[in-house]
Design an enzyme around this catalytic site. Structure first.
Site, mmCIF file in Angstrom:
data_model
loop_
_atom_site.group_PDB
_atom_site.id
_atom_site.type_symbol
_atom_site.label_atom_id
_atom_site.label_comp_id
_atom_site.label_asym_id
_atom_site.label_seq_id
_atom_site.Cartn_x
_atom_site.Cartn_y
_atom_site.Cartn_z
ATOM 1 N N GLU A 88 11.486 -12.893 33.481
ATOM 2 C CA GLU A 88 10.661 -12.897 34.579
ATOM 3 C C GLU A 88 10.463 -14.457 35.128
ATOM 4 O OE1 GLU A 88 7.448 -10.037 34.984
ATOM 5 O OE2 GLU A 88 6.137 -11.487 35.403
ATOM 6 N N ARG B 17 12.023 -11.336 39.400
ATOM 7 C CA ARG B 17 11.100 -9.977 38.718
ATOM 8 C C ARG B 17 9.783 -10.196 38.830
ATOM 9 N NH1 ARG B 17 11.917 -7.714 32.290
ATOM 10 N NH2 ARG B 17 10.596 -6.236 32.814
ATOM 11 N N HIS C 21 -4.134 -3.631 38.419
ATOM 12 C CA HIS C 21 -4.658 -3.869 37.078
ATOM 13 C C HIS C 21 -6.143 -3.984 36.928
ATOM 14 C CE1 HIS C 21 -0.485 -5.386 35.421
ATOM 15 N NE2 HIS C 21 -0.534 -4.211 35.097
HETATM 16 N N1 NAD Z 1 7.077 -1.737 29.775
HETATM 17 C C1 NAD Z 1 6.664 -1.573 31.214
HETATM 18 O O1 NAD Z 1 7.427 -2.237 31.776
HETATM 19 C C2 NAD Z 1 5.875 -0.807 31.554
HETATM 20 C C3 NAD Z 1 5.641 -0.580 33.098
HETATM 21 C C4 NAD Z 1 4.432 0.223 33.523
HETATM 22 C C5 NAD Z 1 3.781 0.964 32.740
HETATM 23 N N2 NAD Z 1 3.883 0.576 31.350
HETATM 24 C C6 NAD Z 1 2.862 1.212 30.300
HETATM 25 O O2 NAD Z 1 3.303 2.736 30.449
HETATM 26 C C7 NAD Z 1 1.903 3.613 30.053
HETATM 27 C C8 NAD Z 1 1.731 4.248 31.418
HETATM 28 O O3 NAD Z 1 2.912 5.309 31.664
HETATM 29 P P1 NAD Z 1 2.632 6.834 31.417
HETATM 30 O O4 NAD Z 1 1.643 7.187 32.570
HETATM 31 O O5 NAD Z 1 3.959 7.416 31.527
HETATM 32 O O6 NAD Z 1 1.952 7.098 29.984
HETATM 33 P P2 NAD Z 1 1.864 8.117 28.780
HETATM 34 O O7 NAD Z 1 2.787 7.940 28.098
HETATM 35 O O8 NAD Z 1 0.359 7.856 28.446
HETATM 36 O O9 NAD Z 1 1.866 9.488 29.629
HETATM 37 C C9 NAD Z 1 0.914 9.828 30.689
HETATM 38 C C10 NAD Z 1 0.545 11.467 30.208
HETATM 39 O O10 NAD Z 1 1.623 12.332 30.105
HETATM 40 C C11 NAD Z 1 1.768 13.065 29.065
HETATM 41 N N3 NAD Z 1 3.220 13.310 29.370
HETATM 42 C C12 NAD Z 1 4.374 12.800 28.977
HETATM 43 N N4 NAD Z 1 5.290 13.311 29.403
HETATM 44 C C13 NAD Z 1 4.940 14.432 30.029
HETATM 45 C C14 NAD Z 1 5.668 15.786 30.557
HETATM 46 N N5 NAD Z 1 6.787 15.755 30.579
HETATM 47 N N6 NAD Z 1 4.633 16.868 30.752
HETATM 48 C C15 NAD Z 1 3.450 16.719 30.504
HETATM 49 N N7 NAD Z 1 2.667 15.610 30.071
HETATM 50 C C16 NAD Z 1 3.600 14.652 29.689
HETATM 51 C C17 NAD Z 1 1.540 12.149 27.885
HETATM 52 O O11 NAD Z 1 1.339 12.789 26.767
HETATM 53 C C18 NAD Z 1 0.387 11.282 28.491
HETATM 54 O O12 NAD Z 1 -1.043 12.329 28.322
HETATM 55 C C19 NAD Z 1 1.149 2.387 29.702
HETATM 56 O O13 NAD Z 1 0.964 2.095 28.418
HETATM 57 C C20 NAD Z 1 1.567 1.088 30.578
HETATM 58 O O14 NAD Z 1 1.270 -0.109 29.699
HETATM 59 C C21 NAD Z 1 4.872 -0.198 30.853
#
Ligand code: NAD
Length: 331
Positions: free
Chosen positions: A207, A211, A222
């Site tokens: 970044e 990026r 946020h």
């Molecule tokens: N590393 C990065 O670049 C980056 C970028 C964006 C977000 N994030 C992180 O990602 C997280 C948010 O992502 P998210 O929304 O995927 O989070 P999550 O992993 O919490 O998933 C959201 C919900 O969906 C459920 N779930 C997952 N797959 C499922 C499926 N196939 N069917 C039913 N339920 C399912 C999970 O148990 C949870 O309750 C945050 O922690 C955020 O900080 C990271």
């Protein structure tokens, strides 16, 4: 650092994973996707299961995971698979980046948001009591397997979140914008978003350049996410909308409305007025914590036209004044 992206159906994915059936298949997986997985994975003793990944993405569970894999006999040549949404891939990637000074990892994202964002780019992290993602590393997965079949069980709130993040890509890429407006299949749009992010990351892993454009919508997003406790991608869509309004980018606001409609997103959930607990002072306090703040200036990613974004450094004081004077933010 670059990840290989592969787009495949569940049967193809499982055939690929079957190659590891007889060996030690180490994984960190979300219990909510257990029903999707083949039996040999569901019953494997080498899987560290997460019940509520966002709540477990912390130092205490991290220590438990490390102890678990050490007891299971993980070695420097092992690979850790991350099967779940963004919280699971963030957590598993961080475990992989540190255990035995780092082992390979592979991401199998199961939410739309994780397919297009969280699992790509190698930002891995844990939450701290002081805030989200405050401990972390840049550590890209070897492979990311994108399999739209996992989306069949996704709850409505997670669809909104994923599509909210899709909107960001609609401003960054004309191709993705056109796919959204043509109402292409969401799996195809997801693949285009994942490819787009991967290309940006290949050029600027840490970044220091373009990026930062991926941060579009995230400055206000946020603050909405932390204050209103709404899913990440929904907050990003809201962050985009209010950024365009506050900065008077009317054309972009019009395009935002077009994409909301095309993606069948509930526009009312992206209105401040929808949240009776919205408090301007609390919101501005969260905005002050923005990680992209340099001294007293904030780095805003703005849109000139679809596919053309730029960065503007604005004194935080001036940006807050603009927000305070904008009618919808007022109590
Ligand atoms: N590393 C990065 O670049 C980056 C970028 C964006 C977000 N994030 C992180 O990602 C997280 C948010 O992502 P998210 O929304 O995927 O989070 P999550 O992993 O919490 O998933 C959201 C919900 O969906 C459920 N779930 C997952 N797959 C499922 C499926 N196939 N069917 C039913 N339920 C399912 C999970 O148990 C949870 O309750 C945050 O922690 C955020 O900080 C990271």
């Amino acid at each position: 650092m670059k990840s290989n992206l592969t787009y495949l159906k569940k049967l193809e994915l499982f055939k690929e994973l079957d190659n590891f059936k007889e060996g030690q298949f180490f994984a960190i997986a979300d219990q909510k996707v257990k029903n999707h997985l083949p039996q040999w994975i569901s019953f494997s003793p080498h899987i560290f299961w997460l019940k509520n990944p966002e709540e477990e993405k912390n130092l205490e569970v991290y220590e438990r995971a490390i102890e678990f894999f050490l007891k299971q006999g993980i070695t420097r040549t092992s690979t850790i698979y991350a099967i779940g949404g963004g919280a699971t891939t963030d957590f598993a990637g961080f475990v992989a980046s540190t255990i035995l000074r780092g082992v390979k990892w592979v991401a199998i994202p199961t939410t739309l948001l994780a397919m297009i964002d969280g699992s790509i780019g190698g930002k891995v992290a844990l939450n701290m009591p002081q805030g989200k993602n405050l401990v972390g590393a840049f550590y890209a997965p070897e492979n990311v397997y994108i399999c739209g079949d996992f989306l069949t069980s996704l709850p409505a709130s997670e669809w909104i979140s994923g599509k909210g993040e899709v909107m960001k890509y609609g401003f960054l890429s004309k191709e993705i914008h056109d796919m959204i407006m043509r109402k292409c299949a969401i799996e195809d749009i997801a693949v285009a978003c994942a490819k787009f992010k991967n290309e940006v990351i290949i050029k600027d892993f840490k970044e220091q350049g373009d990026r930062i454009h991926l941060n579009l919508g995230h400055t206000l997003g946020h603050a909405f996410e932390s204050h209103l406790k709404i899913p990440h991608g929904q907050a990003v869509a809201m962050g985009l909308k209010y950024m365009f309004k506050v900065m008077e980018l009317n054309q972009s606001h019009g395009e935002w409305s077009g994409m909301v409609q095309a993606l069948n997103l509930p526009a009312e959930k992206m209105e401040i007025g929808h949240y009776s607990h919205f408090d301007l002072k609390t919101f501005l306090n969260f905005l002050e914590q923005d990680k992209k703040k340099v001294d007293s200036k904030i780095r805003l990613v703005l849109v000139k036209d679809i596919g053309f974004c730029y960065v503007e450094e604005v004194p935080m004081k001036d940006f807050k004044t603009k927000i305070q004077s904008y009618a919808e933010f007022k109590p």
